[in-house]
Design a protein around this motif. Structure first.
Motif, PDB file in Angstrom:
ATOM      1  N   HIS A  17       0.892  -1.163   0.000  1.00 55.33           N
ATOM      2  CA  HIS A  17       0.000   0.000   0.000  1.00 55.33           C
ATOM      3  C   HIS A  17       0.929   1.212   0.000  1.00 55.33           C
ATOM      4  N   VAL A  18       0.984   1.916  -1.126  1.00 52.57           N
ATOM      5  CA  VAL A  18       1.970   2.984  -1.301  1.00 52.57           C
ATOM      6  C   VAL A  18       1.377   4.327  -0.889  1.00 52.57           C
ATOM      7  N   ILE A  19       2.133   5.041  -0.066  1.00 49.04           N
ATOM      8  CA  ILE A  19       1.704   6.363   0.398  1.00 49.04           C
ATOM      9  C   ILE A  19       2.725   7.389  -0.097  1.00 49.04           C
ATOM     10  N   PHE A  20       2.320   8.193  -1.057  1.00 47.32           N
ATOM     11  CA  PHE A  20       3.203   9.217  -1.612  1.00 47.32           C
ATOM     12  C   PHE A  20       3.170  10.459  -0.721  1.00 47.32           C
ATOM     13  N   ILE A  21       4.349  10.990  -0.429  1.00 45.05           N
ATOM     14  CA  ILE A  21       4.457  12.209   0.383  1.00 45.05           C
ATOM     15  C   ILE A  21       4.866  13.351  -0.539  1.00 45.05           C
ATOM     16  N   GLU A  22       3.961  14.290  -0.723  1.00 47.02           N
ATOM     17  CA  GLU A  22       4.211  15.385  -1.658  1.00 47.02           C
ATOM     18  C   GLU A  22       4.671  16.645  -0.934  1.00 47.02           C
ATOM     19  N   PRO A  23       5.623  17.374  -1.517  1.00 48.81           N
ATOM     20  CA  PRO A  23       6.054  18.649  -0.926  1.00 48.81           C
ATOM     21  C   PRO A  23       5.001  19.727  -1.151  1.00 48.81           C
ATOM     22  N   THR A  24       5.018  20.736  -0.315  1.00 52.90           N
ATOM     23  CA  THR A  24       4.058  21.837  -0.475  1.00 52.90           C
ATOM     24  C   THR A  24       4.410  22.698  -1.681  1.00 52.90           C
ATOM     25  N   SER A  25       5.688  22.749  -2.028  1.00 51.42           N
ATOM     26  CA  SER A  25       6.108  23.538  -3.188  1.00 51.42           C
ATOM     27  C   SER A  25       5.870  22.742  -4.464  1.00 51.42           C
ATOM     28  N   GLU A  26       5.929  23.426  -5.595  1.00 53.88           N
ATOM     29  CA  GLU A  26       5.748  22.776  -6.890  1.00 53.88           C
ATOM     30  C   GLU A  26       7.060  22.123  -7.320  1.00 53.88           C
ATOM     31  N   ASP A  27       7.426  21.060  -6.650  1.00 52.56           N
ATOM     32  CA  ASP A  27       8.679  20.367  -6.948  1.00 52.56           C
ATOM     33  C   ASP A  27       8.396  19.242  -7.941  1.00 52.56           C
ATOM     34  N   LYS A  28       8.860  19.419  -9.188  1.00 54.59           N
ATOM     35  CA  LYS A  28       8.607  18.438 -10.244  1.00 54.59           C
ATOM     36  C   LYS A  28       9.820  17.535 -10.487  1.00 54.59           C
ATOM     37  N   GLU A  29      10.740  17.535  -9.543  1.00 54.58           N
ATOM     38  CA  GLU A  29      12.004  16.823  -9.720  1.00 54.58           C
ATOM     39  C   GLU A  29      11.806  15.347 -10.067  1.00 54.58           C
ATOM     40  N   LYS A  30      10.881  14.690  -9.401  1.00 54.60           N
ATOM     41  CA  LYS A  30      10.650  13.263  -9.619  1.00 54.60           C
ATOM     42  C   LYS A  30       9.307  12.996 -10.298  1.00 54.60           C
ATOM     43  N   ALA A  31       8.797  13.983 -11.008  1.00 51.87           N
ATOM     44  CA  ALA A  31       7.457  13.872 -11.597  1.00 51.87           C
ATOM     45  C   ALA A  31       7.346  12.674 -12.534  1.00 51.87           C
TER      46      ALA A  31
END
Length: 588
Positions: free
Chosen positions: A372-386
């Protein structure tokens, strides 16, 4: 004319127009079946078209493509060498293709080194070389008679590409003709024979002047794929002394010096076991002009393998030189070169991103089938690993695996709500930056301590190797994994031995950075020089047998297509267990 008749004729006209349009469209493209790791960009480079060309024929493919999907590739855009492409159809054999395109089986096999009897199957795309020149020669009739000529026969029975160390004598004997006949068909041989040169192989003198072509036996059984591939295969050639060249910008980048130093240690190790190696080393700088000066040296054409370059602008001219002279080119650093898609001489060590991600997804779902994968997203628009995250979500969805998304500012209780007690809970940050780890690790540690009954892991990226000293205890407590195509633990016996030997050789320590260029130099040098020593010209057919344990960089080479080079698809998972063990997971 009655209205009904007019309607009928109008519909008939529309139907005919549609049929003609469909037929024309059907002839304007061929089909490519997408393989794991391929992207629109890599596919476009394979066929010398643009991504827009592909999107135009396949609406929506710019948003999503998947392995096994058949897409249309426009025809009319010849390959970089002027050949064309063919998608193998049901019922086709290698023999049938020779009759369709009027070329020899040997020519097809040489143009497609990745093709074999085992993988000759429906849907495979192969490169069809240019047709052999149909120069003709007819029998001369007496002047006073006007004899009717029979069917014209090609002057060339076959075409032969000259290989290293071949002579007029050896080629003529191979085809059962005299040296005089070979020279007569190829007058340029009077000036000498060059590797890579194409020769017209004439019919033996007894049949050359026959005015009519021999009739084919309608009851004869065509040769099988196995038979034709076997006959087209070159005789294996051993290499008594390996000639290797390093072309790197030594003065410009100190890392190249460390790579060279590690490479020298590999050469020394092999020489101690009896391998004969001549090593040539050049500082090629970063300019193409400097590179060309080096390539003009007489000895360069006789290399068995070249390692380099570092700079992107030098890859194309060096790869062209390597292919022309039948030299293997190992590119240790760049992952962005497109030459590998059309040059069979290239080995690309640094895996292109789309292929790397594809391997990671496959290994991830095998390692965590109940995830069960839980992605943790940054508050900024960080597209580094998009791109990585998008592909991972697509893979999880296709496998029916559950997933959820939380914010990097989520508290312990908010993270707890995202857990599932019946699954392995895998947290994946959507950024690989250290600042992200600094922010999320404290809450994840609290979560693990508060829910010991839950299966919780943290999964991340290759650059986490550089953060290990900062977060080692947290990595162990969170049962952390990260993927990488290179890794070494300084406590591994092989790493300890190499590090100690390096210090003895050079009276200095390895630069403390990942990857270690000294270890990379040793791994690449040892792998290819050992392979050439062991298998000679048959190295490419024996790559799976190269079971060497690297110090840092793993190798799993696969051809990108039937006519292109090799990319390295090796991926490790590094695990920090709760028992304070560091495990390197190799999935092969």
């Amino acid at each position: 004319m009655k209205p009904i008749s007019r309607i009928f004729l109008f519909l008939l006209f529309i139907s005919a127009s549609y049929a003609i349009s469909y037929a024309q469209e059907n002839q304007s493209y061929f089909l490519h079946t997408i393989e794991k790791g391929q992207s629109l960009y890599s596919i476009a480079k394979m066929y010398n078209v643009t991504t827009n060309d592909i999107i135009r024929l396949n609406p929506g493919c710019d948003e999503k493509i998947y392995a096994g999907q058949a897409i249309k590739i426009p025809k009319g855009k010849e390959s970089q060498k002027g050949e064309t492409f063919h998608t193998i159809q049901a019922g086709e054999t290698l023999y049938k293709l020779t009759t369709i395109y009027n070329i020899s089986a040997k020519a097809i096999c040489e143009a497609n080194p990745g093709l074999s009897a085992e993988n000759f199957r429906i849907g495979q795309v192969i490169l069809i070389p240019l047709e052999q020149e149909q120069e003709t020669e007819t029998a001369q009739a007496p002047a006073e008679k006007t004899a009717i000529q029979g069917p014209v026969q090609s002057r060339c029975k076959d075409m032969h590409k000259v290989k290293r160390k071949e002579t007029v004598f050896s080629v003529s004997r191979e085809y059962g003709i005299s040296e005089q006949e070979l020279i007569a068909a190829n007058p340029e041989l009077k000036k000498g024979m060059k590797k890579g040169q194409y020769l017209c192989i004439p019919y033996p003198s007894a049949t050359t002047m026959q005015p009519t072509a021999p009739k084919e036996d309608p009851y004869a059984i065509p040769p099988s794929n196995n038979e034709l591939f076997r006959k087209s295969k070159e005789a294996p050639q051993a290499i008594s002394t390996i000639k290797a060249a390093l072309l790197l910008p030594f003065q410009e980048d100190k890392r190249m010096v460390e790579y060279y130093e590690g490479f020298l240690m590999a050469v020394d190790s092999l020489k101690r076991t009896g391998t004969s190696i001549d090593l040539y080393v050049y500082d090629c700088g970063k300019d193409v002009s400097t590179l060309n000066t080096i390539l003009a040296k007489n000895e360069m054409k006789n290399m068995n393998v070249i390692f380099g370059p570092m700079h992107q602008q030098q890859i194309k001219p060096l790869s062209t030189f390597a292919e022309k002279n039948d030299i293997r080119l190992v590119i240790p650093f760049s992952s962005k070169g497109e030459e590998v898609f059309n040059n069979p001489a290239i080995y690309q060590i640094n895996t292109p991103q789309s292929y790397l991600y594809s391997e990671v997804y496959e290994h991830f779902t095998r390692q965590f089938p109940n995830a069960h994968v839980i992605f943790i997203e940054p508050t900024s628009e960080d597209k580094e690993k998009a791109e990585f995250i998008s592909g991972m979500k697509q893979e999880l969805k296709s496998k029916g695996m559950s997933m959820k998304t939380v914010n990097e500012n989520a508290t312990k209780d908010m993270l707890k709500e995202a857990l599932r007690s019946d699954k392995d809970n895998i947290f994946i940050p959507t950024s690989g930056k250290n600042v992200m780890l600094i922010k999320i690790l404290p809450q994840l540690i609290l979560l693990v301590r508060d829910t010991p009954e839950q299966n919780i892991h943290l999964f991340g990226y290759p650059e986490w190797q550089t953060y290990t000293r900062d977060h080692l205890e947290s990595f162990f407590e969170l049962d952390t994994y990260f993927y990488s195509s290179f890794y070494t633990n300084t406590l591994f016996p092989a790493a300890i031995q190499f590090t100690n030997n390096y210090h003895k050789w050079y009276s200095k320590d390895l630069v403390s950075k990942f990857p270690s260029y000294g270890m990379l130099g040793f791994d690449t040098g040892f792998f290819f020089l050992k392979g050439l020593s062991r298998y000679g010209s048959e190295l490419e057919n024996n790559l799976p047998k190269m079971n060497l344990t690297p110090i840092q960089t793993g190798f799993k080479f696969e051809r990108v297509n039937n006519w292109g080079g090799f990319i390295n698809k090796k991926v490790f998972f590094i695990r920090f267990t709760k028992n304070f063990e560091l495990v390197k997971l190799d999935f092969e």
